[in-house]
Design a protein around this motif. Structure first.
Motif, PDB file in Angstrom:
ATOM      1  N   GLU A 158      17.602  -1.424  -3.683  1.00  0.00           N
ATOM      2  CA  GLU A 158      18.686  -1.146  -2.815  1.00  0.00           C
ATOM      3  C   GLU A 158      19.128   0.119  -3.215  1.00  0.00           C
ATOM      4  OE1 GLU A 158      21.418  -1.083  -0.336  1.00  0.00           O
ATOM      5  OE2 GLU A 158      20.369  -2.771  -0.428  1.00  0.00           O
ATOM      6  N   SER A 159      18.981   0.825  -4.440  1.00  0.00           N
ATOM      7  CA  SER A 159      19.489   2.076  -4.820  1.00  0.00           C
ATOM      8  C   SER A 159      18.648   3.022  -4.159  1.00  0.00           C
ATOM      9  CB  SER A 159      19.436   2.172  -6.345  1.00  0.00           C
ATOM     10  OG  SER A 159      19.496   3.578  -6.788  1.00  0.00           O
ATOM     11  N   LEU A 160      17.268   2.685  -4.112  1.00  0.00           N
ATOM     12  CA  LEU A 160      16.438   3.676  -3.360  1.00  0.00           C
ATOM     13  C   LEU A 160      16.806   3.786  -1.850  1.00  0.00           C
ATOM     14  CD1 LEU A 160      13.060   2.650  -5.007  1.00  0.00           C
ATOM     15  CD2 LEU A 160      14.096   4.844  -5.246  1.00  0.00           C
ATOM     16  N   ARG A 161      17.114   2.462  -1.329  1.00  0.00           N
ATOM     17  CA  ARG A 161      17.357   2.435   0.100  1.00  0.00           C
ATOM     18  C   ARG A 161      18.847   3.285   0.477  1.00  0.00           C
ATOM     19  NH1 ARG A 161      15.364  -3.740   1.571  1.00  0.00           N
ATOM     20  NH2 ARG A 161      13.177  -3.177   1.323  1.00  0.00           N
ATOM     21  N   LEU A 179       7.192 -10.294  -5.235  1.00  0.00           N
ATOM     22  CA  LEU A 179       6.270  -9.573  -4.607  1.00  0.00           C
ATOM     23  C   LEU A 179       6.311 -10.293  -3.107  1.00  0.00           C
ATOM     24  CD1 LEU A 179       3.296  -9.315  -6.921  1.00  0.00           C
ATOM     25  CD2 LEU A 179       4.584  -7.388  -5.769  1.00  0.00           C
ATOM     26  N   GLU A 180       6.634 -11.613  -2.787  1.00  0.00           N
ATOM     27  CA  GLU A 180       6.668 -12.332  -1.391  1.00  0.00           C
ATOM     28  C   GLU A 180       7.742 -11.839  -0.984  1.00  0.00           C
ATOM     29  OE1 GLU A 180       6.596 -16.418  -2.604  1.00  0.00           O
ATOM     30  OE2 GLU A 180       4.505 -16.279  -3.133  1.00  0.00           O
ATOM     31  N   ARG A 181       9.054 -11.531  -1.753  1.00  0.00           N
ATOM     32  CA  ARG A 181      10.125 -11.173  -1.221  1.00  0.00           C
ATOM     33  C   ARG A 181      10.407  -9.783  -0.625  1.00  0.00           C
ATOM     34  NH1 ARG A 181      15.936 -11.605  -4.797  1.00  0.00           N
ATOM     35  NH2 ARG A 181      17.189 -10.699  -3.185  1.00  0.00           N
ATOM     36  N   TYR A 182       9.885  -9.095  -1.309  1.00  0.00           N
ATOM     37  CA  TYR A 182       9.802  -7.504  -0.663  1.00  0.00           C
ATOM     38  C   TYR A 182       8.358  -6.846  -0.614  1.00  0.00           C
ATOM     39  CZ  TYR A 182      14.368  -7.876  -2.924  1.00  0.00           C
ATOM     40  OH  TYR A 182      15.759  -8.148  -3.232  1.00  0.00           O
ATOM     41  N   ASP A 183       8.186  -6.615   0.663  1.00  0.00           N
ATOM     42  CA  ASP A 183       7.009  -6.327   0.890  1.00  0.00           C
ATOM     43  C   ASP A 183       6.653  -4.991   0.818  1.00  0.00           C
ATOM     44  OD1 ASP A 183       8.357  -5.323   3.029  1.00  0.00           O
ATOM     45  OD2 ASP A 183       7.459  -6.299   4.799  1.00  0.00           O
ATOM     46  N   THR A 184       7.600  -4.206   0.382  1.00  0.00           N
ATOM     47  CA  THR A 184       7.566  -2.576  -0.152  1.00  0.00           C
ATOM     48  C   THR A 184       7.514  -2.624  -1.708  1.00  0.00           C
ATOM     49  OG1 THR A 184      10.068  -2.401  -0.160  1.00  0.00           O
ATOM     50  CG2 THR A 184       8.540  -1.776   1.883  1.00  0.00           C
ATOM     51  N   GLU A 235      11.967   6.695   1.733  1.00  0.00           N
ATOM     52  CA  GLU A 235      11.111   5.877   2.598  1.00  0.00           C
ATOM     53  C   GLU A 235       9.753   5.218   1.693  1.00  0.00           C
ATOM     54  OE1 GLU A 235      11.400   5.604   5.901  1.00  0.00           O
ATOM     55  OE2 GLU A 235      13.243   6.605   5.903  1.00  0.00           O
ATOM     56  N   PRO A 236       9.605   4.121   2.172  1.00  0.00           N
ATOM     57  CA  PRO A 236       8.240   3.576   1.769  1.00  0.00           C
ATOM     58  C   PRO A 236       7.336   4.491   1.462  1.00  0.00           C
ATOM     59  CG  PRO A 236       9.098   1.966   3.141  1.00  0.00           C
ATOM     60  CD  PRO A 236      10.003   3.403   3.398  1.00  0.00           C
ATOM     61  N   GLY A 237       6.529   4.887   0.431  1.00  0.00           N
ATOM     62  CA  GLY A 237       5.446   5.718   0.330  1.00  0.00           C
ATOM     63  C   GLY A 237       5.980   6.859  -0.487  1.00  0.00           C
ATOM     64  N   GLN A 238       7.277   7.098  -0.589  1.00  0.00           N
ATOM     65  CA  GLN A 238       8.061   8.117  -1.266  1.00  0.00           C
ATOM     66  C   GLN A 238       8.451   7.700  -2.708  1.00  0.00           C
ATOM     67  OE1 GLN A 238      10.932   9.565   1.595  1.00  0.00           O
ATOM     68  NE2 GLN A 238       9.534  11.079   2.402  1.00  0.00           N
ATOM     69  N   ALA A 239       8.330   6.704  -2.772  1.00  0.00           N
ATOM     70  CA  ALA A 239       9.091   6.050  -4.104  1.00  0.00           C
ATOM     71  C   ALA A 239       8.534   6.635  -5.486  1.00  0.00           C
ATOM     72  CB  ALA A 239       8.764   4.592  -4.152  1.00  0.00           C
ATOM     73  N   VAL A 240       9.353   6.407  -6.377  1.00  0.00           N
ATOM     74  CA  VAL A 240       8.759   6.660  -7.800  1.00  0.00           C
ATOM     75  C   VAL A 240       7.809   5.687  -7.956  1.00  0.00           C
ATOM     76  CG1 VAL A 240       9.530   7.185 -10.090  1.00  0.00           C
ATOM     77  CG2 VAL A 240      10.964   7.728  -8.401  1.00  0.00           C
ATOM     78  N   SER A 241       6.805   6.354  -8.725  1.00  0.00           N
ATOM     79  CA  SER A 241       5.678   5.448  -9.191  1.00  0.00           C
ATOM     80  C   SER A 241       5.897   5.143 -10.439  1.00  0.00           C
ATOM     81  CB  SER A 241       4.272   5.982  -8.957  1.00  0.00           C
ATOM     82  OG  SER A 241       4.062   6.175  -7.569  1.00  0.00           O
ATOM     83  N   ASP A 273       0.848  -1.054   0.249  1.00  0.00           N
ATOM     84  CA  ASP A 273      -0.071   0.017  -0.246  1.00  0.00           C
ATOM     85  C   ASP A 273       1.057   1.261   0.040  1.00  0.00           C
ATOM     86  OD1 ASP A 273      -2.361  -1.493  -0.042  1.00  0.00           O
ATOM     87  OD2 ASP A 273      -2.458  -1.379   2.160  1.00  0.00           O
ATOM     88  N   GLN A 274       2.029   1.009   0.546  1.00  0.00           N
ATOM     89  CA  GLN A 274       2.951   2.251   0.694  1.00  0.00           C
ATOM     90  C   GLN A 274       4.387   1.643  -0.035  1.00  0.00           C
ATOM     91  OE1 GLN A 274       2.565   5.355   2.159  1.00  0.00           O
ATOM     92  NE2 GLN A 274       0.674   4.679   2.100  1.00  0.00           N
ATOM     93  N   PRO A 275       4.451   1.676  -1.220  1.00  0.00           N
ATOM     94  CA  PRO A 275       5.334   1.104  -1.833  1.00  0.00           C
ATOM     95  C   PRO A 275       6.753   1.874  -1.976  1.00  0.00           C
ATOM     96  CG  PRO A 275       4.072   2.091  -3.527  1.00  0.00           C
ATOM     97  CD  PRO A 275       3.289   2.232  -2.296  1.00  0.00           C
ATOM     98  N   GLU A 276       7.645   1.100  -1.828  1.00  0.00           N
ATOM     99  CA  GLU A 276       9.028   1.669  -2.140  1.00  0.00           C
ATOM    100  C   GLU A 276       9.365   1.695  -3.573  1.00  0.00           C
ATOM    101  OE1 GLU A 276      13.409   0.926   0.251  1.00  0.00           O
ATOM    102  OE2 GLU A 276      11.962  -0.627   0.091  1.00  0.00           O
TER     103      GLU A 276
END
Length: 189
Positions: free
Chosen positions: A175-178, A50-55, A183-189, A22-25
């Protein structure tokens, strides 16, 4: 591995079919065709990500090619009818099953499996009630440089190359975003 698109895909909105955070990275957008064998083959690796990354969030957008996959446009329309009843992802699973063509009978079988009213399905497919919705996805995809399926965007960047590269490209993008402190929810859509 990824290239800027001629134009970014349209932003994710309430009309999109979304699975995952819901708040994607990070957002992974797939332009797909239910009759495309490569979309079918990419399905399991995407589920694994999707299972591996909950964001991570997946957005499915239609890009049927009825010349290559007869009935694919009607399959997309059927999935939109299912979406009205909150069953898009159920229909997605049933329709994205490795067949390259759809007959009226196979679409009605899919509708039965998704537990849709068969009279409503018949009527919706005859009058192309959801054709406009599917055409919107196609238009948005073409504007972003989509020419075939599956085409993936990792954030706003089109994946260049084979869909199998998702297994490396998605973790690298996260990894680059991190590393950048997103933060999750601020990611590029």
């Amino acid at each position: 591995m990824a290239d800027p698109a001629p134009s970014a895909p349209p932003p994710v909105g309430p009309r999109d079919h979304v699975l995952g955070a819901d708040q994607p990275e990070l957002t992974l957008t797939e332009y797909g065709d239910f009759g495309c064998p490569y979309c079918f083959a990419a399905r399991r690796p995407i589920e694994s990500l999707l299972e591996r990354y909950d964001t991570l969030r997946l957005v499915w957008r239609h890009f049927p090619d009825p010349e290559l996959h007869p009935g694919a446009m009607l399959a997309a329309e059927l999935s939109e009818l299912a979406a009205v009843h909150g069953r898009f992802w159920q229909a997605h699973s049933v329709l994205l099953a490795g067949r390259e063509r759809f007959t009226r009978e196979s679409l009605m079988d899919a509708a039965r499996e998704v537990e849709l009213d068969l009279d409503d399905v018949d009527e919706a497919l005859k009058d192309h009630r959801f054709r406009g919705r599917v055409l919107e996805d196609i238009e948005g995809g073409r504007g972003a440089g989509v020419t075939g399926t599956p085409t993936f965007f990792i954030g706003n960047e089109r994946l260049v190359g084979h869909w199998r590269q998702l297994a490396q490209a998605v973790p690298a993008a996260i990894e680059s975003l991190r590393s950048a402190g997103t933060e999750p929810g601020q990611a590029v859509s």
